[in-house]
Design an enzyme around this catalytic site. Structure first.
Site, mmCIF file in Angstrom:
data_model
loop_
_atom_site.group_PDB
_atom_site.id
_atom_site.type_symbol
_atom_site.label_atom_id
_atom_site.label_comp_id
_atom_site.label_asym_id
_atom_site.label_seq_id
_atom_site.Cartn_x
_atom_site.Cartn_y
_atom_site.Cartn_z
ATOM 1 N N HIS A 89 0.670 -1.185 0.076
ATOM 2 C CA HIS A 89 -0.025 0.106 0.287
ATOM 3 C C HIS A 89 0.838 1.261 -0.059
ATOM 4 O O HIS A 89 1.952 1.156 0.591
ATOM 5 C CB HIS A 89 -0.778 -0.191 1.193
ATOM 6 C CG HIS A 89 -1.922 1.090 1.228
ATOM 7 N ND1 HIS A 89 -1.791 2.212 1.502
ATOM 8 C CD2 HIS A 89 -3.237 0.798 0.997
ATOM 9 C CE1 HIS A 89 -2.830 2.905 1.441
ATOM 10 N NE2 HIS A 89 -4.042 2.174 0.962
ATOM 11 N N GLU A 154 -3.896 3.016 -6.703
ATOM 12 C CA GLU A 154 -4.429 4.091 -5.988
ATOM 13 C C GLU A 154 -3.193 5.160 -5.741
ATOM 14 O O GLU A 154 -2.152 5.100 -5.392
ATOM 15 C CB GLU A 154 -4.254 3.558 -4.437
ATOM 16 C CG GLU A 154 -5.469 2.344 -4.038
ATOM 17 C CD GLU A 154 -5.618 2.609 -2.849
ATOM 18 O OE1 GLU A 154 -6.835 2.539 -2.236
ATOM 19 O OE2 GLU A 154 -4.579 2.406 -1.797
#
Ligand code: G3P
Length: 233
Positions: A89, A154
């Site tokens: 992430h 993202e």
């Protein structure tokens, strides 16, 4: 599919994680849409007590068992019933080599043979590798063999904001869908309304990753319901 990343917002501390998980359960029951809470490792077991579907963790390390202190063991996550994990992430980046190594280890038979006595459902464990840019995805995807179950796009600069990746980068999402043909692409960052979800799906994503819109909402269940309904049944 809708992944709700609880992160470590204070709203998800203590009883907060359980409240959010219960809201996820209610929306699953009401809509039939698959929602996956992505929780802190501290909360995995408790959340599993109030949520009936898959529960993921936010990160794992490449230490499995033994003389290691403070690491998040994939084996331990499995033994406690985690259904999967994010990797890389943008708020918890990993070196490219470690991503490759972890995906390869978790997705190859070697792992199953090695640990099958310790945990069941080992083959169902899912991995989502996150990328923050097309360039990053390009250079790493070639080397990701075997494939992770999901890849996520993202853009870090949109995370936690009110401008969604779907509305502000439709062309980029299309590019990513093409680049990742054969992969299950998920998108996230700034997603906060039904239109964002619809747009992401229309552009070819199989699901969305959401955090602040739900976790920080006054009424998380209401926000979740709006997002879930955007998937239709
Ligand atoms: O993992 C999901 C996350 O990074 C997106 O965050 O707050 O923009 O929905 P947010």
């Amino acid at each position: 599919m809708l992944w709700i990343n609880f992160k470590i917002y204070k709203q998800s501390f203590g009883e907060g994680a359980l409240k959010l998980a219960r809201a996820c359960q209610k929306v699953v029951d009401e809509t039939g849409v698959k929602i996956i809470p992505v929780v802190s490792a501290f909360d995995l077991v408790r959340v599993k007590e109030v949520f009936s579907g898959e529960v993921w963790v936010q990160h794992l390390d490449f230490y499995f068992e033994g003389k290691h202190t403070g690491w998040l063991s994939p084996l331990q996550a499995l033994a406690l019933g985690a259904g999967g994990s994010l990797l890389n992430h943008s708020e918890h980046k990993l070196p490219p080599g470690q991503i490759r190594q972890t995906v390869a280890y978790l997705k190859r038979k070697k792992w199953v043979e090695h640990w099958e006595k310790e945990v069941d459902s080992i083959e169902k464990f899912k991995i989502m590798v996150c990328f923050g840019s097309q360039g990053q995805a390009k250079s790493w995807l070639r080397k990701l063999d075997p494939q992770p179950d999901f890849v996520a796009y993202e853009p870090a600069e949109l995370i936690g904001g009110k401008v969604s990746v779907a509305q502000s980068q439709p062309a980029m999402i299309k590019n990513m869908v093409e680049l990742m043909a054969g992969y299950n692409l998920v998108v996230g960052a700034g997603v906060h309304c039904a239109a964002d979800v619809k747009k992401a799906i229309e552009l070819g994503a199989v699901g969305v990753l959401v955090s602040s819109d739900v976790v920080k909402a006054k009424n998380p269940q209401k926000e979740l319901l709006e997002l879930a309904l955007a998937f239709g049944k």
